[in-house]
Design a protein around this motif. Sequence first.
Motif, PDB file in Angstrom:
ATOM      1  N   LYS A 162       0.960  -1.241   0.099  1.00 41.75           N
ATOM      2  CA  LYS A 162       0.108  -0.085   0.074  1.00 41.75           C
ATOM      3  C   LYS A 162       0.897   1.130   0.017  1.00 41.75           C
ATOM      4  N   THR A 163       0.494   2.386  -0.772  1.00 44.54           N
ATOM      5  CA  THR A 163       1.115   3.418  -0.771  1.00 44.54           C
ATOM      6  C   THR A 163       0.191   4.726  -0.277  1.00 44.54           C
ATOM      7  N   TRP A 164       0.793   5.756   0.177  1.00 51.41           N
ATOM      8  CA  TRP A 164      -0.005   7.021   0.525  1.00 51.41           C
ATOM      9  C   TRP A 164       0.935   8.044  -0.078  1.00 51.41           C
ATOM     10  N   ILE A 165       0.404   9.169  -0.568  1.00 54.68           N
ATOM     11  CA  ILE A 165       1.160  10.339  -0.738  1.00 54.68           C
ATOM     12  C   ILE A 165       0.693  11.555  -0.281  1.00 54.68           C
ATOM     13  N   ASN A 166       1.344  12.264   0.877  1.00 55.01           N
ATOM     14  CA  ASN A 166       0.747  13.361   1.451  1.00 55.01           C
ATOM     15  C   ASN A 166      -0.823  13.169   2.149  1.00 55.01           C
ATOM     16  N   GLY A 167      -0.493  11.641   2.718  1.00 50.61           N
ATOM     17  CA  GLY A 167      -1.781  11.154   3.455  1.00 50.61           C
ATOM     18  C   GLY A 167      -3.021  10.669   2.398  1.00 50.61           C
ATOM     19  N   ILE A 168      -2.756  10.616   1.262  1.00 45.57           N
ATOM     20  CA  ILE A 168      -3.906  10.144   0.295  1.00 45.57           C
ATOM     21  C   ILE A 168      -3.490   8.957  -0.133  1.00 45.57           C
ATOM     22  N   PRO A 169      -4.319   7.777   0.015  1.00 39.04           N
ATOM     23  CA  PRO A 169      -4.212   6.448  -0.530  1.00 39.04           C
ATOM     24  C   PRO A 169      -4.110   6.304  -1.996  1.00 39.04           C
ATOM     25  N   CYS A 170      -2.820   5.820  -2.314  1.00 42.38           N
ATOM     26  CA  CYS A 170      -2.695   5.708  -3.842  1.00 42.38           C
ATOM     27  C   CYS A 170      -2.831   4.327  -4.334  1.00 42.38           C
ATOM     28  N   THR A 171      -1.942   3.307  -3.856  1.00 45.63           N
ATOM     29  CA  THR A 171      -1.959   1.842  -4.381  1.00 45.63           C
ATOM     30  C   THR A 171      -2.557   1.089  -3.277  1.00 45.63           C
ATOM     31  N   ASN A 172      -3.312   0.240  -3.537  1.00 48.61           N
ATOM     32  CA  ASN A 172      -3.680  -1.127  -2.614  1.00 48.61           C
ATOM     33  C   ASN A 172      -3.645  -2.234  -3.309  1.00 48.61           C
ATOM     34  N   LEU A 173      -2.618  -3.151  -3.216  1.00 50.19           N
ATOM     35  CA  LEU A 173      -1.982  -4.128  -4.281  1.00 50.19           C
ATOM     36  C   LEU A 173      -1.974  -5.396  -3.418  1.00 50.19           C
ATOM     37  N   LEU A 174      -2.216  -6.472  -3.979  1.00 51.48           N
ATOM     38  CA  LEU A 174      -1.829  -7.767  -3.445  1.00 51.48           C
ATOM     39  C   LEU A 174      -1.194  -8.566  -4.529  1.00 51.48           C
ATOM     40  N   ASP A 175       0.140  -9.031  -4.181  1.00 52.45           N
ATOM     41  CA  ASP A 175       1.035  -9.614  -4.941  1.00 52.45           C
ATOM     42  C   ASP A 175       2.062 -10.271  -4.250  1.00 52.45           C
ATOM     43  N   ASN A 176       2.501 -11.637  -4.806  1.00 54.06           N
ATOM     44  CA  ASN A 176       3.490 -12.368  -3.962  1.00 54.06           C
ATOM     45  C   ASN A 176       4.764 -12.719  -4.879  1.00 54.06           C
ATOM     46  N   GLN A 177       5.012 -12.014  -5.902  1.00 51.14           N
ATOM     47  CA  GLN A 177       6.146 -12.260  -6.862  1.00 51.14           C
ATOM     48  C   GLN A 177       7.523 -12.402  -5.820  1.00 51.14           C
ATOM     49  N   THR A 178       7.663 -11.118  -5.088  1.00 44.41           N
ATOM     50  CA  THR A 178       8.763 -10.994  -4.629  1.00 44.41           C
ATOM     51  C   THR A 178       8.609 -10.730  -3.114  1.00 44.41           C
ATOM     52  N   ALA A 179       9.231 -11.583  -2.007  1.00 43.18           N
ATOM     53  CA  ALA A 179       9.083 -11.109  -0.710  1.00 43.18           C
ATOM     54  C   ALA A 179      10.093 -10.461   0.085  1.00 43.18           C
ATOM     55  N   ARG A 180      11.346 -10.297  -0.619  1.00 43.94           N
ATOM     56  CA  ARG A 180      12.377  -9.578   0.036  1.00 43.94           C
ATOM     57  C   ARG A 180      13.450  -8.981  -1.149  1.00 43.94           C
ATOM     58  N   GLY A 181      13.921  -7.857  -0.836  1.00 44.52           N
ATOM     59  CA  GLY A 181      14.940  -7.235  -1.799  1.00 44.52           C
ATOM     60  C   GLY A 181      15.251  -5.861  -1.233  1.00 44.52           C
ATOM     61  N   PHE A 182      16.146  -5.341  -1.803  1.00 39.80           N
ATOM     62  CA  PHE A 182      16.473  -3.696  -1.374  1.00 39.80           C
ATOM     63  C   PHE A 182      15.613  -2.861  -2.018  1.00 39.80           C
ATOM     64  N   ILE A 183      16.013  -1.652  -1.232  1.00 44.70           N
ATOM     65  CA  ILE A 183      15.245  -0.432  -1.768  1.00 44.70           C
ATOM     66  C   ILE A 183      16.321   0.475  -2.490  1.00 44.70           C
TER      67      ILE A 183
END
Length: 456
Positions: A162-183
Amino acid sequence: MKSTATFCLFLLLAVNVFGQAPWKDLFNGTDFKGWVKRNGTAEYKIADKTIIGISQLNTPNTFLCTEELYSDFVLELEVKVDPGLNSGIQIRSISDPAVMNSRVHGYQVEIDPAERAWSGGLYDEARNGWLYPLAINPQGQKAFKNGQWNKYHIEAIGSSIKTWINGIPCTNLLDNQTARGFIALQVHAIRQEVQNGLTVQWRNIRIATTSLKDCVWQGGEEAPEVNYLPNQLSESEKRKGWRLLWDGKTSTGWRKFNADAFPSAGWAIQDGVLKVLSSHQDSTRSGGDIISNEEFSNFELELDFKVTVGANSGLKYFVQEDRKSKSTAGLGPEFQILDDQNHPDAKAGVGGNRTTGSLYDLIAAENLSEGTTEKRMNPPGKWNKLRIVSKDGHVEHWLNNLKTVEYDRHSQVFRNLIAKSKYSPHPKFGQAPAGHILLQDHHDEVHYRSIKIREF
């Protein structure tokens, strides 16, 4: 002294209770300790405790990546970008010498100052393209402010992103391709001299990996949920009336068109995938079209499909059976499924009305969500998401969460299209109040999964 110690202990406890203790700074404000640059040669510099990425011609996408890998986390940071430069924040991403020569790939939270305003959406870098374009979330498109600092709040917990920008919800996703990685912080490749030297900036970058219940934000469901979990319904989908039209394991609920049983050949069920098998070399292996046992009128249908090179298939709806005709091919409006690049049918018809996402032979697919002709279809070997919405005659086709076709099947315009098409001998084409869902056997191998429906 005793009272001072007691007060300090109280502050420490308060910090833990109110969720501040789990946060860790990812950037120390002075140098790039804990970060490594990958793939491109665009410049990153530091000024006023801010990381500044500078666009550069003649280099691929450049990524400043954390050395540490993360699985479940909450990430917060502030972002500002020059108009004309696209960028993103990679999460759970990968760079492996054995895969695409170490090219960074994985989830990317978009930074997009362009008119389409998809900031906060989720792009699958160098893998599957757009998983969550903001075209499906108009409120989220209003969140990002050009020319200003914007606060991103990103939650990746289990299969939920899930993502928010400036407090507003943007993305609401369910996906299990990758559980771990870098930023990673991206400086996007550019192609025009006018884009050279544009900047994207990041500051106040912090992450929480423990006590996440103290850091997650409530809500987020205002952003429509998109579910990529194979053959699974989310709790939200169940509450909204969705159900699996194919159970992912058996042929229950499906049968051959104009017959009582599921085909004995031509179709296979394997590892949660329903496959149309190739029968070009042996016509006796053809199974024929299959249909749902049930009929539907007002509905929303979703599924994932994957074509092989040169393949042709389709999904038809409002299909009627006629056992007297002994026909093996059902008739109804069709969401075309095709390898547009390699199958000759893509160039047949009129104006591209036989390409993927089209209302076959009637209305050509376009990218109505972006106002372009680029449909953003994934190539053979990769999954694509199909959606059809039918309500009171109004019908929409969606491909990978972008609208491709919209029409009224009861309108005079639609009847005129029928009169000038291959369906002209059938003046009542597409007019049935309800009908079956059909998956077409066009003798090419095509894969289906996650077939689900809800009725209005």
